[in-house]
Design an enzyme around this catalytic site. Sequence first.
Site, PDB file in Angstrom:
ATOM      1  N   LEU A  59       0.841  -1.200   0.000  1.00  0.00           N
ATOM      2  CA  LEU A  59       0.000   0.000   0.000  1.00  0.00           C
ATOM      3  C   LEU A  59       0.873   1.246   0.000  1.00  0.00           C
ATOM      4  O   LEU A  59       0.923   1.997   0.968  1.00  0.00           O
ATOM      5  CB  LEU A  59      -0.935   0.004   1.224  1.00  0.00           C
ATOM      6  CG  LEU A  59      -2.157  -0.887   1.139  1.00  0.00           C
ATOM      7  CD1 LEU A  59      -3.009  -0.763   2.391  1.00  0.00           C
ATOM      8  CD2 LEU A  59      -2.989  -0.585  -0.084  1.00  0.00           C
ATOM      9  N   HIS A  60       1.578   1.468  -1.094  1.00  0.00           N
ATOM     10  CA  HIS A  60       2.380   2.680  -1.249  1.00  0.00           C
ATOM     11  C   HIS A  60       1.448   3.821  -1.650  1.00  0.00           C
ATOM     12  O   HIS A  60       0.228   3.686  -1.584  1.00  0.00           O
ATOM     13  CB  HIS A  60       3.528   2.452  -2.239  1.00  0.00           C
ATOM     14  CG  HIS A  60       3.067   2.116  -3.619  1.00  0.00           C
ATOM     15  ND1 HIS A  60       2.804   3.073  -4.564  1.00  0.00           N
ATOM     16  CD2 HIS A  60       2.818   0.920  -4.213  1.00  0.00           C
ATOM     17  CE1 HIS A  60       2.405   2.489  -5.684  1.00  0.00           C
ATOM     18  NE2 HIS A  60       2.409   1.181  -5.498  1.00  0.00           N
ATOM     19  N   ALA A  61       1.992   4.942  -2.057  1.00  0.00           N
ATOM     20  CA  ALA A  61       1.205   6.163  -2.262  1.00  0.00           C
ATOM     21  C   ALA A  61       0.013   6.011  -3.207  1.00  0.00           C
ATOM     22  O   ALA A  61      -1.096   6.413  -2.866  1.00  0.00           O
ATOM     23  CB  ALA A  61       2.118   7.287  -2.749  1.00  0.00           C
TER      24      ALA A  61
ATOM     25  N   ALA B  68      -2.746   3.623  -1.805  1.00  0.00           N
ATOM     26  CA  ALA B  68      -3.301   4.236  -0.593  1.00  0.00           C
ATOM     27  C   ALA B  68      -4.234   5.382  -0.973  1.00  0.00           C
ATOM     28  O   ALA B  68      -5.316   5.538  -0.389  1.00  0.00           O
ATOM     29  CB  ALA B  68      -2.185   4.727   0.321  1.00  0.00           C
TER      30      ALA B  68
END
Length: 107
Positions: free
Chosen positions: A35-37, A40
């Site tokens: 769940l990186h940028a 997310a």
Amino acid sequence: MTEPSMQAPTTGVDDILAANDGYRLRVRVLNEQGLHARPAARLSQEAQKFGCSIHLRHDGEAVDAKSILDILTMAAGHGSELELHADGPDALEALRHLRALFHNRFR
């Protein structure tokens, strides 16, 4: 004649379960970078479309699923198992929608 076993059904990832305070869903992060940028941001944007409250739990920490910053603080990597909890009038619809988002790797 023997009695059938009365074991509770097992629940796994992707099962939406009714709870006293709404609905719960366990999901697994399938995309390689976790769940990186971008995912997310997508998760929080999609969660904001619903009027119910939605929280995300990982490793004992619960955050607001409508907040990108909260989601990023979880640092949920590839393969992480998360629990979504939704409470409100459209909670079941919200969890169905978010489950599809996880299945499609946030595309």
